[in-house]
Enzyme design. Sequence first.
Site, PDB file in Angstrom:
ATOM      1  N   GLU A 268      -5.985   7.501  10.107  1.00  0.00           N
ATOM      2  CA  GLU A 268      -6.077   7.258   8.884  1.00  0.00           C
ATOM      3  C   GLU A 268      -7.479   7.258   8.411  1.00  0.00           C
ATOM      4  O   GLU A 268      -8.503   7.169   8.746  1.00  0.00           O
ATOM      5  CB  GLU A 268      -5.691   5.689   8.644  1.00  0.00           C
ATOM      6  CG  GLU A 268      -5.991   5.045   7.137  1.00  0.00           C
ATOM      7  CD  GLU A 268      -5.760   3.497   7.197  1.00  0.00           C
ATOM      8  OE1 GLU A 268      -5.277   3.054   6.153  1.00  0.00           O
ATOM      9  OE2 GLU A 268      -5.739   3.036   8.248  1.00  0.00           O
ATOM     10  N   LYS A 343       1.109   4.533   1.860  1.00  0.00           N
ATOM     11  CA  LYS A 343       1.078   3.288   2.466  1.00  0.00           C
ATOM     12  C   LYS A 343       1.684   2.292   1.509  1.00  0.00           C
ATOM     13  O   LYS A 343       1.284   2.101   0.440  1.00  0.00           O
ATOM     14  CB  LYS A 343      -0.521   3.045   2.810  1.00  0.00           C
ATOM     15  CG  LYS A 343      -0.891   1.725   3.621  1.00  0.00           C
ATOM     16  CD  LYS A 343      -2.225   1.664   3.937  1.00  0.00           C
ATOM     17  CE  LYS A 343      -2.572   0.682   5.080  1.00  0.00           C
ATOM     18  NZ  LYS A 343      -3.907   0.447   5.452  1.00  0.00           N
ATOM     19  N   CYS A 377      -1.139   2.612   9.432  1.00  0.00           N
ATOM     20  CA  CYS A 377      -1.977   1.332   9.889  1.00  0.00           C
ATOM     21  C   CYS A 377      -1.001   0.124   9.612  1.00  0.00           C
ATOM     22  O   CYS A 377      -0.214  -0.332  10.331  1.00  0.00           O
ATOM     23  CB  CYS A 377      -3.200   1.478   9.233  1.00  0.00           C
ATOM     24  SG  CYS A 377      -4.359   0.294   9.942  1.00  0.00           S
TER      25      CYS A 377
END
Length: 513
Positions: A268, A343, A377
């Site tokens: 990321e 995300k 993440c």
Amino acid sequence: MSKQKEELEHRLKLRNIKLSDYDDIREIMVAIYKNKGGAWTREELKNQIKAFPEGQICIEDNGKVVAAALSLVVDYARFGDNHTYDQITGFGKFDTHDEEGDTLYGTDVFVHHEYRGMRLGRRLYDARKELCENLNLRSIIAGGRIPGYSKYADEMTPRKYIDLVKNKEIFDPVLSFQLANEFHVRKVITKYLPEDTDSRAYATLLEWINIYYEKDEKLIGNKKSIVRLGLVQWKMRRFANVDDLMQQVEFFVDTISGYKSDFCLFPEFFNAPMLAEFNDMDASEAIRNLADYTDEIVARMSELAVSYNVNVIAGSMPEYDGKKLRNVSYLCRRDGTQNKQYKLHITPDESAYWGLQGGNGINVFDTDAGRIGILICYDVEFPELGRILAEQDMDILFVPFWTDTKNAFLRVNTCARSRAIENECYVAITGSVGNLPKVENMDIQYSQAAIYSPSDFSFPHDSIVAQASENAETTIVADVDLDLLTKQRKAGSVRNLEQRRLDLYSIQWKQKK
């Protein structure tokens, strides 16, 4: 996406040749073999396809054939090592093809001149190897030209020339490529192609041994069983510009590709070092300026995916459309196509410092090496997302992350291992290491890249397939067996997917209206 961009996008497809491809194939052969016999006739190609359709392979780009490899199966003992090209190919008719033969004989490999440097020849050689294995043939044999020999013919023998090419003292455009693709030279043949003046009519008799001979394997094009994953544990360092950044990216893509990996995963915000250029701005303005580089970086990573023949998961980068700032991961397939995954969950800091907003969709992506999902993440800490992907038959979950402290890393790490066990899939995670002084909110990094599996008899007892050293710039390359996932789901000691109490509970994705 603009119409012009769509037209420029590569869409590579490996398939068997059809007679309707003749004009494209003739165009390439005429250009390459202009002084060496030219192209096959349409009737000759028709005979070759009829004799052995599975052995005639090509790569098309947006519907146009740009590279091809032709082959047939022979009983090699009938011909021996001192054959000529015309003898073993039946003067191009392929009537020497023998379904009961023991050897795949490679007759031609050619690539359109505009596609040189994209390693399409390597893909064709790999397809031939797969075909040889799956047909349970002993080996691949081919007569190889040595076009560079004409420059040295007055000062050395062909054998001396070949030895120097083997030792990389001399580069030969054909032999060097074949040696790099795991072929070895059995002997030198004379008068193999009399019209080949560049090789002085000499050729190398090359062989690739099928180490799986006598095993019953699948034919070309079926779903892969063994998939090789490559993870980049990336060190944050200052880069002067995008070219400087991409030089480091290409180094790792090249490294991962060198191990014949199917995937290459970056972390990321791997491009965060470019934030240093905007140190005079506040954090929210700086990240929006960083987003200006995203399109260029994605385009160049897509080119690397095609050139190095590896599916690249481009970590994540900021995307700003003038209204919303989002964090997005790109899947750059080695056939030239792309997908992206936003995300969904934004941490409090990401919202407060940058004004990031979450995406609204989640997908499983088809690739030539299995069905994959991507969770960036923080998203992996929400078990519902992994389960939704598992319900879409995901094989491998990729998690690019960025964490600053060990406790932050352990949250991602622990949840990723849980997703592997509860969803009976593989999970690959990687982050960044090092530090970026004076780059606000990205100053320190903590990472330990890893690949996790379900935990049962067919897998490592601790569910760790591979694991990197903590906080060191490095790579992980490891194989995962997709067939074991099927076995786990149907006959495991526990079967998390199969034995869910759907009569009591379920997870529902609420489509945005």
